[in-house]
Design a protein around this motif. Sequence first.
Motif: not given
Length: 189
Positions: A58-67
């Motif tokens: 995924v992209s860097q901005k979507d790098c979190n647990c929810l995604h």
Amino acid sequence: MSVDKVPSLRALLVVAFTLLCFEGISIVHANKNFEDVRCKCICPPYRNISGNIYNRNVSQKDCNCLHIVDPMPVPGHDVEAYCLLCECKYEERSSNTIKVTIIIYLSVVGSLVLYMLFLLLIDPLIRKHQPYTQQLHNEEDAEDIPPQAEDALDRGSTVLERVEGAQQRWKKQVQEQRKTVFDRHKMLS
């Protein structure tokens, strides 16, 4: 190997190196592979759920647990607590740089192997047979080295001739030492 084959071998090496360079350039200009970027989330054990590692491109901005964590192992009201425990990192690498480095490494090793084979084939042609041979225990042969051969060794102009000259001088010194030791041994006996 004849003298005509040496230039053709050099030409072959130049062509092979040029092809490797073009291959490296084409790899550098290729688009990024999907494996070059990823988000890696490491989630520790939570209540009765074991820990797990999740990877997704995924992209860097979507790098979190929810995604990244899919399917979510906890029910809806525990998602926020579970995601706070997870550690997500955005990772990026350049597979093109890795490929070019490997190509350069393999081409250097390959050229060294070819050079070694070339030297192994040419070595018998380069080496000259000496007009004289020295016997280890024969005093007559060890005493007299032809002066022409000794002068030729001292005047060596190429590196190979100088090395061979040094080898001959070393062999002469060893012979003199052996002769001295054997003479002393005979005197003591």
